[in-house]
Scaffold this motif. Sequence first.
Motif, PDB file in Angstrom:
ATOM      1  N   VAL A 153      70.283  37.049  25.150  1.00  0.00           N
ATOM      2  CA  VAL A 153      69.671  38.670  25.139  1.00  0.00           C
ATOM      3  C   VAL A 153      70.150  39.195  23.904  1.00  0.00           C
ATOM      4  CG1 VAL A 153      69.857  40.629  26.596  1.00  0.00           C
ATOM      5  CG2 VAL A 153      69.525  38.764  27.753  1.00  0.00           C
ATOM      6  N   VAL A 154      69.507  40.193  23.207  1.00  0.00           N
ATOM      7  CA  VAL A 154      69.936  40.800  22.211  1.00  0.00           C
ATOM      8  C   VAL A 154      69.516  42.190  22.420  1.00  0.00           C
ATOM      9  CG1 VAL A 154      69.656  41.501  19.678  1.00  0.00           C
ATOM     10  CG2 VAL A 154      69.815  39.185  20.382  1.00  0.00           C
ATOM     11  N   VAL A 155      70.497  43.235  22.186  1.00  0.00           N
ATOM     12  CA  VAL A 155      70.299  44.648  22.462  1.00  0.00           C
ATOM     13  C   VAL A 155      70.061  45.618  21.267  1.00  0.00           C
ATOM     14  CG1 VAL A 155      71.479  46.697  23.738  1.00  0.00           C
ATOM     15  CG2 VAL A 155      71.826  44.555  24.392  1.00  0.00           C
ATOM     16  N   GLN A 156      69.037  46.342  21.470  1.00  0.00           N
ATOM     17  CA  GLN A 156      68.837  47.424  20.546  1.00  0.00           C
ATOM     18  C   GLN A 156      69.661  48.771  21.129  1.00  0.00           C
ATOM     19  OE1 GLN A 156      64.408  48.435  20.054  1.00  0.00           O
ATOM     20  NE2 GLN A 156      64.198  46.904  18.715  1.00  0.00           N
ATOM     21  N   PRO A 157      70.633  49.135  20.538  1.00  0.00           N
ATOM     22  CA  PRO A 157      71.493  50.086  21.113  1.00  0.00           C
ATOM     23  C   PRO A 157      70.936  51.646  20.860  1.00  0.00           C
ATOM     24  CG  PRO A 157      72.485  49.329  18.890  1.00  0.00           C
ATOM     25  CD  PRO A 157      71.215  48.550  19.242  1.00  0.00           C
ATOM     26  N   PRO A 210      71.547  47.895  13.912  1.00  0.00           N
ATOM     27  CA  PRO A 210      69.844  47.954  14.569  1.00  0.00           C
ATOM     28  C   PRO A 210      69.861  47.090  15.998  1.00  0.00           C
ATOM     29  CG  PRO A 210      69.995  46.726  12.735  1.00  0.00           C
ATOM     30  CD  PRO A 210      71.324  46.923  12.645  1.00  0.00           C
ATOM     31  N   LEU A 211      70.598  45.663  15.753  1.00  0.00           N
ATOM     32  CA  LEU A 211      70.504  44.736  16.851  1.00  0.00           C
ATOM     33  C   LEU A 211      71.936  44.394  17.167  1.00  0.00           C
ATOM     34  CD1 LEU A 211      67.243  42.827  16.188  1.00  0.00           C
ATOM     35  CD2 LEU A 211      67.551  44.581  17.763  1.00  0.00           C
ATOM     36  N   ALA A 240      63.431  26.651  18.631  1.00  0.00           N
ATOM     37  CA  ALA A 240      64.461  25.820  19.387  1.00  0.00           C
ATOM     38  C   ALA A 240      65.454  26.831  19.906  1.00  0.00           C
ATOM     39  CB  ALA A 240      65.105  24.702  18.561  1.00  0.00           C
ATOM     40  N   LEU A 241      65.537  27.940  19.192  1.00  0.00           N
ATOM     41  CA  LEU A 241      66.508  29.015  19.432  1.00  0.00           C
ATOM     42  C   LEU A 241      65.701  30.212  19.525  1.00  0.00           C
ATOM     43  CD1 LEU A 241      69.461  29.689  20.036  1.00  0.00           C
ATOM     44  CD2 LEU A 241      69.776  30.142  17.592  1.00  0.00           C
ATOM     45  N   TRP A 242      65.902  30.815  20.646  1.00  0.00           N
ATOM     46  CA  TRP A 242      65.305  32.402  20.546  1.00  0.00           C
ATOM     47  C   TRP A 242      66.025  33.294  21.490  1.00  0.00           C
ATOM     48  CZ3 TRP A 242      63.568  33.826  25.516  1.00  0.00           C
ATOM     49  CH2 TRP A 242      63.458  32.784  26.572  1.00  0.00           C
ATOM     50  N   ALA A 243      65.764  34.571  21.381  1.00  0.00           N
ATOM     51  CA  ALA A 243      66.484  35.587  22.218  1.00  0.00           C
ATOM     52  C   ALA A 243      65.449  36.628  22.472  1.00  0.00           C
ATOM     53  CB  ALA A 243      67.775  36.275  21.571  1.00  0.00           C
ATOM     54  N   VAL A 244      65.737  37.319  23.742  1.00  0.00           N
ATOM     55  CA  VAL A 244      64.932  38.440  24.152  1.00  0.00           C
ATOM     56  C   VAL A 244      65.606  39.843  23.657  1.00  0.00           C
ATOM     57  CG1 VAL A 244      64.054  39.606  26.035  1.00  0.00           C
ATOM     58  CG2 VAL A 244      64.186  37.286  26.123  1.00  0.00           C
ATOM     59  N   VAL A 245      65.054  40.511  22.874  1.00  0.00           N
ATOM     60  CA  VAL A 245      65.442  42.050  22.701  1.00  0.00           C
ATOM     61  C   VAL A 245      65.114  42.930  23.666  1.00  0.00           C
ATOM     62  CG1 VAL A 245      65.451  43.650  20.660  1.00  0.00           C
ATOM     63  CG2 VAL A 245      65.168  41.128  20.272  1.00  0.00           C
ATOM     64  N   VAL A 246      66.192  43.737  23.979  1.00  0.00           N
ATOM     65  CA  VAL A 246      66.086  44.729  25.029  1.00  0.00           C
ATOM     66  C   VAL A 246      66.608  46.003  24.458  1.00  0.00           C
ATOM     67  CG1 VAL A 246      66.024  43.128  26.939  1.00  0.00           C
ATOM     68  CG2 VAL A 246      68.163  44.245  26.172  1.00  0.00           C
ATOM     69  N   GLU A 272      64.487  47.309  28.991  1.00  0.00           N
ATOM     70  CA  GLU A 272      63.078  46.958  28.853  1.00  0.00           C
ATOM     71  C   GLU A 272      62.948  46.108  27.494  1.00  0.00           C
ATOM     72  OE1 GLU A 272      60.779  50.407  28.815  1.00  0.00           O
ATOM     73  OE2 GLU A 272      60.900  50.779  31.026  1.00  0.00           O
ATOM     74  N   ARG A 273      62.109  45.118  27.984  1.00  0.00           N
ATOM     75  CA  ARG A 273      61.847  44.002  26.676  1.00  0.00           C
ATOM     76  C   ARG A 273      61.284  44.781  25.496  1.00  0.00           C
ATOM     77  NH1 ARG A 273      61.517  38.340  28.535  1.00  0.00           N
ATOM     78  NH2 ARG A 273      62.148  38.115  30.472  1.00  0.00           N
ATOM     79  N   GLN A 274      61.729  44.445  24.336  1.00  0.00           N
ATOM     80  CA  GLN A 274      60.992  45.022  22.986  1.00  0.00           C
ATOM     81  C   GLN A 274      60.646  44.009  22.215  1.00  0.00           C
ATOM     82  OE1 GLN A 274      61.186  48.560  22.715  1.00  0.00           O
ATOM     83  NE2 GLN A 274      62.033  48.300  24.848  1.00  0.00           N
ATOM     84  N   GLY A 275      60.863  42.634  22.517  1.00  0.00           N
ATOM     85  CA  GLY A 275      60.049  41.707  21.821  1.00  0.00           C
ATOM     86  C   GLY A 275      61.055  40.311  21.881  1.00  0.00           C
ATOM     87  N   LEU A 276      61.013  39.688  20.663  1.00  0.00           N
ATOM     88  CA  LEU A 276      61.555  38.243  20.475  1.00  0.00           C
ATOM     89  C   LEU A 276      62.425  38.120  19.349  1.00  0.00           C
ATOM     90  CD1 LEU A 276      59.567  35.597  22.440  1.00  0.00           C
ATOM     91  CD2 LEU A 276      61.537  36.832  23.287  1.00  0.00           C
ATOM     92  N   LEU A 277      63.494  37.553  19.205  1.00  0.00           N
ATOM     93  CA  LEU A 277      64.000  36.906  17.901  1.00  0.00           C
ATOM     94  C   LEU A 277      63.767  35.499  18.041  1.00  0.00           C
ATOM     95  CD1 LEU A 277      67.370  38.539  17.592  1.00  0.00           C
ATOM     96  CD2 LEU A 277      65.419  39.026  16.299  1.00  0.00           C
TER      97      LEU A 277
END
Length: 254
Positions: free
Chosen positions: A14-18, A33-34, A72-78, A88-93
């Motif tokens: 999980v990656v956060v948009q602060p 930004p992330l 192979a590697l991904w993260a959800v941006v919230v 809330e989800r904003q997208g993916l990395l």
Amino acid sequence: MVLPSTSPLRAGLVVVQPLRRKHCAACRRGPLPLLVLEDGVPRCLACADLGHLVFLPRGDTALTRRSREESALWAVVVRFNRRRGRYERQGLLVEEEALARAESRCLADAEARRRRRARDARRRAAQDARFAEAFATQIRRLFPGCPPDRAGAIAAHASERGSGRVGRSAAGRALSEGAVTCAVIASVRHLDTPYDRLLMDGVARHEARRRIAADVEAVLRGWREAVGTAAAAQSPVTGTEAATKPTVRTDIAG
């Protein structure tokens, strides 16, 4: 900043948009930004070994799903929504090469998906038209004095998909008398009384509704008269029946 236990993101990265200015606890780079939270402290994507990933905003369901499958590697941006009190989800990395492969797959079947979306849109439009007509029919049954064009306009407004109005509620979809009456009252309030002008003059909403309640009831009574006349001709209502007939408060409905 801690992701709540109610977050839909219980597994995976999980990656956060602060919402506030944050700096990396390792390299002091910022504002970020992330960021990634490790042991409760923020780290930039580079320090978290995610710096090579690219951001894919939410919105394209097929591209999002395929990018996740290819990467192979991904993260959800919230991002935290203060009003709703949740992340809330904003997208993916995702990996850049994975995104390119996913885009190629989407382009390959874009026409088929476009045709499917068009079919779905036509199906929903037909369903909405049938429901609006049924809603208008129920309005005319309850208020035979209501002009047909007005009944159609009320039904179309109340039953608009995604509007959250009374026509889309469970009671509205069931065409319950209470829900239909609430939709009619709301229309009368705005179009046949000085309610909107009172609000613009600074009158509190509940007070404005109280002031125009008699006007609303007068319009409803006029539209109901045909029902009362027909009912009286067919089967007179006894005092007990009249006393038990449900009523809708015009000062609170809609």
